[in-house]
Design a protein around this motif. Structure first.
Motif, PDB file in Angstrom:
ATOM      1  N   SER A 315     -62.073  41.633 -45.614  1.00 42.62           N
ATOM      2  CA  SER A 315     -62.302  41.425 -44.119  1.00 42.62           C
ATOM      3  C   SER A 315     -62.548  41.881 -43.573  1.00 42.62           C
ATOM      4  O   SER A 315     -63.034  41.361 -42.395  1.00 42.62           O
ATOM      5  CB  SER A 315     -60.676  41.506 -43.594  1.00 42.62           C
ATOM      6  OG  SER A 315     -60.056  42.835 -44.091  1.00 42.62           O
ATOM      7  N   GLU A 332     -63.457  23.622 -49.389  1.00 40.91           N
ATOM      8  CA  GLU A 332     -61.910  23.829 -49.750  1.00 40.91           C
ATOM      9  C   GLU A 332     -61.989  25.157 -50.308  1.00 40.91           C
ATOM     10  O   GLU A 332     -61.172  25.833 -49.763  1.00 40.91           O
ATOM     11  CB  GLU A 332     -61.377  22.646 -51.181  1.00 40.91           C
ATOM     12  CG  GLU A 332     -60.993  21.653 -50.477  1.00 40.91           C
ATOM     13  CD  GLU A 332     -60.567  20.681 -52.310  1.00 40.91           C
ATOM     14  OE1 GLU A 332     -60.637  21.258 -53.184  1.00 40.91           O
ATOM     15  OE2 GLU A 332     -60.098  19.533 -51.623  1.00 40.91           O
ATOM     16  N   ASP A 335     -62.722  27.181 -46.723  1.00 43.89           N
ATOM     17  CA  ASP A 335     -60.534  27.079 -46.274  1.00 43.89           C
ATOM     18  C   ASP A 335     -60.405  28.212 -46.733  1.00 43.89           C
ATOM     19  O   ASP A 335     -59.223  28.743 -46.124  1.00 43.89           O
ATOM     20  CB  ASP A 335     -60.091  25.413 -47.092  1.00 43.89           C
ATOM     21  CG  ASP A 335     -60.888  24.429 -45.508  1.00 43.89           C
ATOM     22  OD1 ASP A 335     -61.680  24.888 -44.952  1.00 43.89           O
ATOM     23  OD2 ASP A 335     -60.507  23.371 -46.222  1.00 43.89           O
ATOM     24  N   ARG A 336     -60.644  28.406 -48.207  1.00 45.57           N
ATOM     25  CA  ARG A 336     -59.622  29.981 -49.140  1.00 45.57           C
ATOM     26  C   ARG A 336     -59.806  31.125 -48.084  1.00 45.57           C
ATOM     27  O   ARG A 336     -58.617  31.725 -48.013  1.00 45.57           O
ATOM     28  CB  ARG A 336     -60.066  29.620 -49.824  1.00 45.57           C
ATOM     29  CG  ARG A 336     -59.221  28.642 -51.106  1.00 45.57           C
ATOM     30  CD  ARG A 336     -59.709  27.913 -52.185  1.00 45.57           C
ATOM     31  NE  ARG A 336     -59.106  29.747 -53.271  1.00 45.57           N
ATOM     32  CZ  ARG A 336     -59.455  30.123 -54.627  1.00 45.57           C
ATOM     33  NH1 ARG A 336     -60.443  29.435 -55.049  1.00 45.57           N
ATOM     34  NH2 ARG A 336     -59.440  31.199 -54.792  1.00 45.57           N
ATOM     35  N   GLU A 338     -60.906  31.577 -45.192  1.00 44.94           N
ATOM     36  CA  GLU A 338     -60.503  31.672 -43.926  1.00 44.94           C
ATOM     37  C   GLU A 338     -58.889  31.549 -43.778  1.00 44.94           C
ATOM     38  O   GLU A 338     -58.360  32.756 -42.906  1.00 44.94           O
ATOM     39  CB  GLU A 338     -60.551  29.774 -42.957  1.00 44.94           C
ATOM     40  CG  GLU A 338     -59.993  29.924 -41.254  1.00 44.94           C
ATOM     41  CD  GLU A 338     -60.429  28.957 -41.674  1.00 44.94           C
ATOM     42  OE1 GLU A 338     -60.748  28.793 -40.057  1.00 44.94           O
ATOM     43  OE2 GLU A 338     -60.191  27.704 -41.474  1.00 44.94           O
ATOM     44  N   ARG A 339     -58.243  31.374 -44.554  1.00 44.75           N
ATOM     45  CA  ARG A 339     -56.668  31.442 -45.111  1.00 44.75           C
ATOM     46  C   ARG A 339     -56.818  32.499 -45.047  1.00 44.75           C
ATOM     47  O   ARG A 339     -55.253  33.100 -44.773  1.00 44.75           O
ATOM     48  CB  ARG A 339     -56.260  30.195 -45.670  1.00 44.75           C
ATOM     49  CG  ARG A 339     -55.941  28.759 -45.787  1.00 44.75           C
ATOM     50  CD  ARG A 339     -54.771  27.699 -46.317  1.00 44.75           C
ATOM     51  NE  ARG A 339     -55.231  27.888 -48.579  1.00 44.75           N
ATOM     52  CZ  ARG A 339     -56.527  27.168 -48.237  1.00 44.75           C
ATOM     53  NH1 ARG A 339     -56.746  26.022 -47.319  1.00 44.75           N
ATOM     54  NH2 ARG A 339     -56.377  27.302 -49.272  1.00 44.75           N
ATOM     55  N   LYS A 340     -57.735  33.668 -45.744  1.00 46.04           N
ATOM     56  CA  LYS A 340     -57.268  35.037 -45.785  1.00 46.04           C
ATOM     57  C   LYS A 340     -57.757  35.615 -44.347  1.00 46.04           C
ATOM     58  O   LYS A 340     -57.671  37.387 -44.852  1.00 46.04           O
ATOM     59  CB  LYS A 340     -58.273  35.276 -46.946  1.00 46.04           C
ATOM     60  CG  LYS A 340     -57.815  34.981 -48.678  1.00 46.04           C
ATOM     61  CD  LYS A 340     -58.973  35.487 -49.207  1.00 46.04           C
ATOM     62  CE  LYS A 340     -58.484  35.097 -51.030  1.00 46.04           C
ATOM     63  NZ  LYS A 340     -57.503  36.211 -51.306  1.00 46.04           N
ATOM     64  N   GLU A 341     -57.997  35.000 -43.894  1.00 47.69           N
ATOM     65  CA  GLU A 341     -58.554  35.593 -42.385  1.00 47.69           C
ATOM     66  C   GLU A 341     -59.244  36.184 -42.333  1.00 47.69           C
ATOM     67  O   GLU A 341     -59.498  37.228 -41.420  1.00 47.69           O
ATOM     68  CB  GLU A 341     -57.466  36.564 -41.997  1.00 47.69           C
ATOM     69  CG  GLU A 341     -55.080  36.125 -41.278  1.00 47.69           C
ATOM     70  CD  GLU A 341     -54.821  37.482 -40.960  1.00 47.69           C
ATOM     71  OE1 GLU A 341     -54.639  37.993 -40.689  1.00 47.69           O
ATOM     72  OE2 GLU A 341     -53.659  36.831 -41.142  1.00 47.69           O
ATOM     73  N   ARG A 360     -64.472  21.077 -39.235  1.00 49.88           N
ATOM     74  CA  ARG A 360     -64.334  21.574 -40.053  1.00 49.88           C
ATOM     75  C   ARG A 360     -64.582  22.994 -38.639  1.00 49.88           C
ATOM     76  O   ARG A 360     -65.419  22.645 -37.966  1.00 49.88           O
ATOM     77  CB  ARG A 360     -64.620  22.366 -41.421  1.00 49.88           C
ATOM     78  CG  ARG A 360     -63.855  22.198 -42.250  1.00 49.88           C
ATOM     79  CD  ARG A 360     -62.525  22.497 -42.548  1.00 49.88           C
ATOM     80  NE  ARG A 360     -62.059  22.203 -44.496  1.00 49.88           N
ATOM     81  CZ  ARG A 360     -62.344  20.458 -44.353  1.00 49.88           C
ATOM     82  NH1 ARG A 360     -61.989  19.455 -43.917  1.00 49.88           N
ATOM     83  NH2 ARG A 360     -61.896  20.235 -45.859  1.00 49.88           N
ATOM     84  N   TYR A 362     -65.100  26.072 -38.283  1.00 49.97           N
ATOM     85  CA  TYR A 362     -65.398  27.210 -38.766  1.00 49.97           C
ATOM     86  C   TYR A 362     -67.592  26.209 -38.846  1.00 49.97           C
ATOM     87  O   TYR A 362     -68.170  27.015 -39.600  1.00 49.97           O
ATOM     88  CB  TYR A 362     -65.383  28.000 -39.842  1.00 49.97           C
ATOM     89  CG  TYR A 362     -64.878  27.441 -41.036  1.00 49.97           C
ATOM     90  CD1 TYR A 362     -66.004  26.326 -41.487  1.00 49.97           C
ATOM     91  CD2 TYR A 362     -63.330  26.797 -41.497  1.00 49.97           C
ATOM     92  CE1 TYR A 362     -65.559  25.605 -42.520  1.00 49.97           C
ATOM     93  CE2 TYR A 362     -63.397  26.133 -42.360  1.00 49.97           C
ATOM     94  CZ  TYR A 362     -64.522  25.874 -43.428  1.00 49.97           C
ATOM     95  OH  TYR A 362     -64.125  25.311 -44.695  1.00 49.97           O
TER      96      TYR A 362
END
Length: 372
Positions: A315, A332, A335-336, A338-341, A360, A362
């Protein structure tokens, strides 16, 4: 009778000089052609230095020097030269006994790459100009022309936005109790950070590096594969320039930068990734790697690299992906992250005639003129 006698004398002189010249012309004779700098930025100038040393009594009446270099090195002096696929130099001069001839040819590097002196050889004629003897330079020298640095307003806005994103992810107050190391002074460093004791030892200004509550880290992932059916060279060169420009600017701001890519060198070997660093020497290391790029291992290899990054996700990193390829399989994976912050930003070089459709938050397109 006098004519015959003169002919015999002349033939005798020629025969004697021929034997003497043949046995001695190459002794203590050295040719060296080298660059006066190891590397330059694209657009900068340097010199190609010719040194011919004849460290013996025997003079060389006709020394014919020939060599070639890449045509992207544009020389100021075009005399005695021909430019085709390469810049070909051909010059003739006399080298006296115990003489060193030094000539400098100024040029400008106009394209990224590693360039060397090719086919450097010379021909020496005897005193009657009837016999010739050939030699060649033993060692070759090379110069790195680093990727072009971008300085447009568009680039400055993009960089400012990324720095703003970094600032939101770290405590910008320097921790004076956290000592991170020593590095050489750079023009943007405050004088209060100078370590005078270490500067005296190194004989150049050195500064202390302080830590932050969260250090700033940018991990640049460069993809050199494109899904364009048309010529993609300009897109890939722009991607390399973007990588070089962002890395240099981040390092100037004291940000730790690392680079991973699916690029290969001239021998088809994948170029190694560059670990973290925030010193000017680290920026040069990155540029050397980018300069050696000759191709790509392909999109699938880059997808594997992204998967590896997800497995060791941090992070603390801002993931900056520079890729002319931006299809679903890549998105995709991002995206993973990003989902991990995680902080992720995608820059997609595209030709102006084939607009990039942003899908997207980002992601952003980077327009490249196709006909310029």
């Amino acid at each position: 009778m006098k004519i015959i006698a003169a002919f015999i004398i002349l033939a005798t002189i020629y025969f004697i000089q021929h034997i003497f010249f043949r046995k001695n012309w190459f002794k203590n004779l050295e040719l060296n052609i080298s660059f006066n700098r190891d590397y330059i930025e694209c657009g900068e100038s340097a010199d190609l230095v010719e040194i011919v040393t004849n460290d013996k009594f025997l003079p060389l009446p006709s020394f014919n020097l020939k060599f070639s270099v890449d045509r992207s090195l544009v020389f100021d002096d075009q005399y005695n030269s021909v430019v085709t696929d390469c810049y070909h130099k051909n010059e003739v001069f006399t080298v006296f006994g115990h003489q060193r001839v030094i000539r400098k040819l100024s040029f400008q590097g106009t394209h990224r790459g590693v360039f060397g002196v090719q086919n450097a050889n010379f021909i020496v004629h005897d005193y009657f100009m009837l016999k010739q003897y050939a030699g060649k330079m033993k060692n070759s020298d090379y110069i790195y022309v680093f990727p072009k640095k971008l300085s447009t307003e568009r680039f400055r806005i993009a960089f400012k936005g990324l720095m703003g994103e970094l600032e939101t992810r770290r405590n910008i107050i320097e921790d004076s109790m956290s000592f991170r190391g020593i590095r050489e002074y750079q023009p943007f460093d405050p004088y209060r950070s100078v370590n005078w004791k270490q500067s005296a030892k190194a004989r150049e200004l050195m500064v202390n590096m302080r830590g932050f509550t969260t250090d700033s880290r940018v991990r640049i992932l460069l993809n050199l594969d494109s899904d364009n059916m048309i010529e993609s060279e300009k897109l890939l060169e722009e991607a390399i320039s973007l990588t070089s420009s962002f890395a240099r600017q981040f390092i100037k701001e004291g940000v730790n930068v690392s680079v991973v890519t699916n690029a290969v060198d001239k021998d088809g070997r994948r170029l190694p990734g560059i670990g973290e660093g925030a010193e000017l020497k680290h920026a040069i290391t990155i540029d050397r790697m980018l300069t050696e790029i000759k191709g790509s291992e392909g999109k699938d290899t880059f997808i594997e690299l992204i998967n590896d990054e997800i497995k060791k996700f941090s992070s603390d990193n801002l993931y900056l992906i520079i890729s002319p390829y931006a299809r679903r399989d890549l998105l995709e994976l991002l995206d993973r992250i990003e989902r991990k912050e995680g902080a992720v930003h995608l820059i997609v070089p595209f030709y102006d005639e084939y607009p990039y459709v942003k899908n997207r938050s980002y992601a952003e397109g980077w327009e490249v003129p196709i006909n310029v």
